[in-house]
Enzyme design. Structure first.
Site, PDB file in Angstrom:
ATOM      1  N   ASN A 189      -7.980  -7.132 -86.167  1.00  0.00           N
ATOM      2  CA  ASN A 189      -6.504  -7.921 -86.201  1.00  0.00           C
ATOM      3  C   ASN A 189      -6.856  -9.172 -86.499  1.00  0.00           C
ATOM      4  O   ASN A 189      -6.108 -10.378 -86.840  1.00  0.00           O
ATOM      5  CB  ASN A 189      -7.867  -8.228 -84.043  1.00  0.00           C
ATOM      6  CG  ASN A 189      -7.835  -6.930 -83.729  1.00  0.00           C
ATOM      7  OD1 ASN A 189      -6.693  -6.562 -83.614  1.00  0.00           O
ATOM      8  ND2 ASN A 189      -8.677  -6.778 -82.409  1.00  0.00           N
ATOM      9  N   PHE A 239      -3.148   0.842 -82.185  1.00  0.00           N
ATOM     10  CA  PHE A 239      -3.384  -0.167 -83.251  1.00  0.00           C
ATOM     11  C   PHE A 239      -4.340   0.718 -84.477  1.00  0.00           C
ATOM     12  O   PHE A 239      -4.070   0.335 -85.958  1.00  0.00           O
ATOM     13  CB  PHE A 239      -3.736  -1.152 -82.665  1.00  0.00           C
ATOM     14  CG  PHE A 239      -4.132  -2.733 -83.929  1.00  0.00           C
ATOM     15  CD1 PHE A 239      -3.323  -2.474 -84.678  1.00  0.00           C
ATOM     16  CD2 PHE A 239      -5.218  -2.847 -84.563  1.00  0.00           C
ATOM     17  CE1 PHE A 239      -3.068  -3.749 -85.728  1.00  0.00           C
ATOM     18  CE2 PHE A 239      -5.160  -3.768 -85.432  1.00  0.00           C
ATOM     19  CZ  PHE A 239      -4.820  -4.256 -85.797  1.00  0.00           C
ATOM     20  N   ASN A 240      -5.847   0.002 -84.000  1.00  0.00           N
ATOM     21  CA  ASN A 240      -6.951   1.052 -84.310  1.00  0.00           C
ATOM     22  C   ASN A 240      -6.529   1.872 -85.360  1.00  0.00           C
ATOM     23  O   ASN A 240      -7.120   2.292 -86.718  1.00  0.00           O
ATOM     24  CB  ASN A 240      -7.992   1.319 -83.825  1.00  0.00           C
ATOM     25  CG  ASN A 240      -8.585   0.163 -83.205  1.00  0.00           C
ATOM     26  OD1 ASN A 240      -8.166  -1.545 -83.690  1.00  0.00           O
ATOM     27  ND2 ASN A 240      -9.819   0.124 -82.214  1.00  0.00           N
ATOM     28  N   ASP A 273     -13.042  -7.272 -77.817  1.00  0.00           N
ATOM     29  CA  ASP A 273     -13.926  -7.110 -79.120  1.00  0.00           C
ATOM     30  C   ASP A 273     -15.536  -8.163 -78.856  1.00  0.00           C
ATOM     31  O   ASP A 273     -16.077  -7.668 -78.974  1.00  0.00           O
ATOM     32  CB  ASP A 273     -13.610  -7.025 -80.887  1.00  0.00           C
ATOM     33  CG  ASP A 273     -12.662  -6.119 -80.795  1.00  0.00           C
ATOM     34  OD1 ASP A 273     -13.133  -5.402 -81.826  1.00  0.00           O
ATOM     35  OD2 ASP A 273     -11.267  -6.698 -81.403  1.00  0.00           O
ATOM     36  N   ASP A 320     -14.038  -5.607 -84.848  1.00  0.00           N
ATOM     37  CA  ASP A 320     -13.109  -7.255 -85.862  1.00  0.00           C
ATOM     38  C   ASP A 320     -12.073  -7.781 -84.505  1.00  0.00           C
ATOM     39  O   ASP A 320     -11.956  -7.861 -84.617  1.00  0.00           O
ATOM     40  CB  ASP A 320     -11.897  -5.983 -86.418  1.00  0.00           C
ATOM     41  CG  ASP A 320     -11.057  -5.635 -85.029  1.00  0.00           C
ATOM     42  OD1 ASP A 320     -11.602  -4.940 -83.979  1.00  0.00           O
ATOM     43  OD2 ASP A 320      -9.574  -4.995 -85.305  1.00  0.00           O
ATOM     44  N   THR A 380     -15.005  -1.066 -82.829  1.00  0.00           N
ATOM     45  CA  THR A 380     -13.785  -1.380 -81.948  1.00  0.00           C
ATOM     46  C   THR A 380     -13.241  -1.448 -82.563  1.00  0.00           C
ATOM     47  O   THR A 380     -12.005  -2.236 -81.964  1.00  0.00           O
ATOM     48  CB  THR A 380     -14.422  -1.494 -80.997  1.00  0.00           C
ATOM     49  OG1 THR A 380     -15.460  -3.020 -81.335  1.00  0.00           O
ATOM     50  CG2 THR A 380     -15.640  -1.330 -79.594  1.00  0.00           C
ATOM     51  N   HIS A 391      -9.641  -3.336 -73.642  1.00  0.00           N
ATOM     52  CA  HIS A 391     -10.414  -2.302 -74.552  1.00  0.00           C
ATOM     53  C   HIS A 391     -11.450  -1.650 -74.594  1.00  0.00           C
ATOM     54  O   HIS A 391     -12.314  -0.513 -74.286  1.00  0.00           O
ATOM     55  CB  HIS A 391      -9.101  -1.997 -75.715  1.00  0.00           C
ATOM     56  CG  HIS A 391      -7.529  -2.066 -76.104  1.00  0.00           C
ATOM     57  ND1 HIS A 391      -7.314  -0.910 -75.299  1.00  0.00           N
ATOM     58  CD2 HIS A 391      -7.323  -3.033 -75.580  1.00  0.00           C
ATOM     59  CE1 HIS A 391      -5.927  -1.696 -75.132  1.00  0.00           C
ATOM     60  NE2 HIS A 391      -5.901  -2.578 -75.613  1.00  0.00           N
ATOM     61  N   ASP A 392     -11.724  -2.520 -75.485  1.00  0.00           N
ATOM     62  CA  ASP A 392     -12.914  -1.902 -76.230  1.00  0.00           C
ATOM     63  C   ASP A 392     -14.392  -2.412 -75.885  1.00  0.00           C
ATOM     64  O   ASP A 392     -15.135  -1.066 -76.211  1.00  0.00           O
ATOM     65  CB  ASP A 392     -13.230  -3.389 -77.005  1.00  0.00           C
ATOM     66  CG  ASP A 392     -12.322  -3.264 -78.776  1.00  0.00           C
ATOM     67  OD1 ASP A 392     -11.623  -2.543 -78.486  1.00  0.00           O
ATOM     68  OD2 ASP A 392     -11.988  -4.044 -79.486  1.00  0.00           O
TER      69      ASP A 392
HETATM   70  C1  BDR Z   1      -6.908  -2.405 -80.289  1.00  0.00           C
HETATM   71  O1  BDR Z   1      -7.054  -2.542 -81.059  1.00  0.00           O
HETATM   72  C2  BDR Z   1      -7.021  -4.136 -81.239  1.00  0.00           C
HETATM   73  O2  BDR Z   1      -5.939  -5.207 -81.251  1.00  0.00           O
HETATM   74  C3  BDR Z   1      -8.634  -4.097 -79.884  1.00  0.00           C
HETATM   75  O3  BDR Z   1      -8.958  -5.139 -80.022  1.00  0.00           O
HETATM   76  C4  BDR Z   1      -8.007  -3.263 -80.009  1.00  0.00           C
HETATM   77  O4  BDR Z   1      -9.744  -2.327 -80.451  1.00  0.00           O
HETATM   78  C5  BDR Z   1      -6.326  -1.793 -79.223  1.00  0.00           C
HETATM   79  O5  BDR Z   1      -5.346  -1.069 -79.706  1.00  0.00           O
HETATM   80 CA    CA Z   2     -11.140  -4.036 -82.021  1.00  0.00          CA
END
Ligand code: BDR
Ligand code: CA
Length: 332
Positions: free
Chosen positions: A38, A167-168, A14, A9, A126, A251-252
């Protein structure tokens, strides 16, 4: 090399996952599916195509739009972190208008890729887990053929979208529960939580390496400038919204790098490029309601059947590997 499907996303981090999967010598990127997250689906899809365009790959890699909303809940996005476009901070390249339209749905395309690469393929997610949950529900027959599902998501006693949730997972907790608890798949799920990704910070010195590589005198390129602008924007929102003063956590791409270890590819590279991924298998639960909604909980150790929860990684090794991919992308 690892046959890999990427569900994403974009999203600043990403984008880094896309480039690592395109330009690591260890990955054979089979295709990309997109998901809301996102930003809305139309934007994460357009962003993906634009990121591919920036490295001349928009005609080589098929991009399939997937879910535009969670399984049961209303949709939410993260403009405070990624901007309204999902990739604010740079001027995205326009997408060619003669790109071939992919045939069929994202879920069908994923299932086909799995059928064509049985027992070898890893699906990396991701973004939110809506597409992956739909794959599990609609194509149970392909699950045996997946080697790993590697997800960036979750947090153990740590949240970023709430005090409890990442978040994810927070976006679609029902989908996350399906992926993390399905009996056939759970022992193949690799979870890369924020406890681990918060160690991979794009510091000022990393930003310099992104911008100039090893060139001396320092020279940049349009591609490096774009990545640098994206990371600068990400650094600003992460500082303002999440209090990260040294730089943003990326992160991703870690959900891809951990595979280099899991597939035994670390053995063939020098120490400074080894990922050395360490995990512990846990039975995981996902809280579905109330103030802890979206929290991922390590219920108990389960060495046989548990999710592989990422605990450690050689972060300097990750950066070396990622920056090698940037170097390669720069040469196309
Ligand atoms: C995740 O949430 C998204 O905002 C980032 O792309 C990442 O996948 C981090 O919490
Ligand atoms: Ca992401």
């Amino acid at each position: 090399s690892i046959p890999l499907w990427l569900d994403c996303d974009p999203g600043h981090d990403d984008a880094m996952a896309i480039y690592l999967s395109l330009f690591s010598p260890f990955v054979n990127l089979l295709g990309i599916s997109t998901v809301y997250g996102n930003a809305p689906l139309a934007k994460t899809t357009a962003n993906t195509l634009s990121l591919l365009t920036a490295v001349g790959k928009s005609k080589d890699i098929k991009v399939y739009p997937g879910a535009y909303k969670p399984l049961f809940r209303p949709v939410s996005h993260a403009p405070t972190i990624h901007g309204e476009s999902g990739l604010d901070g740079t001027k995205l390249l326009p997408i060619a208008d003669d790109l071939p339209m992919p045939q069929g749905t994202a879920i069908q395309a994923m299932a086909n890729a799995i059928n064509q690469n049985p027992n070898e393929i890893t699906v990396v997610a991701t973004g939110t887990l809506t597409n992956i949950a739909s794959l599990i529900a609609e194509h149970p027959e392909v699950l045996e053929k997946i080697k790993y599902i590697s997800i960036m998501g979750g947090g153990i006693n740590e949240g970023n979208w709430s005090d409890y949730a990442e978040f994810n997972i927070w976006c679609d907790p029902e989908a996350a529960k399906i992926v993390l608890t399905n009996d056939i798949i759970k022992s193949k799920v690799v979870m890369v939580p924020i406890n681990l990704t918060h160690q991979a910070i794009a510091t000022k010195s990393i930003l310099k390496r992104v911008l100039y590589g090893n060139s001396s005198p320092p020279e940049s390129s349009n591609f490096r400038l774009m990545l640098h602008e994206l990371l600068k924007f990400f650094a600003t929102t992460y500082e303002e919204q999440q209090g990260f003063l040294d730089g943003p956590p990326v992160h991703d791409p870690l959900a891809i790098a951990c595979l280099f270890s899991l597939y035994g590819l670390d053995e063939n590279v020098p120490d400074h490029k080894k990922i050395n991924f360490e995990f512990t298998r846990y039975k995981i639960d996902v809280i579905q309601e109330g103030y802890r909604i979206g929290e991922t909980v390590e219920v108990k150790l389960d060495e046989q059947d548990g999710v592989l929860v990422g605990k450690k990684m050689n972060i300097p090794g990750f950066w070396n590997v990622f920056l090698d991919a940037v170097e390669k992308a720069d040469k196309v």
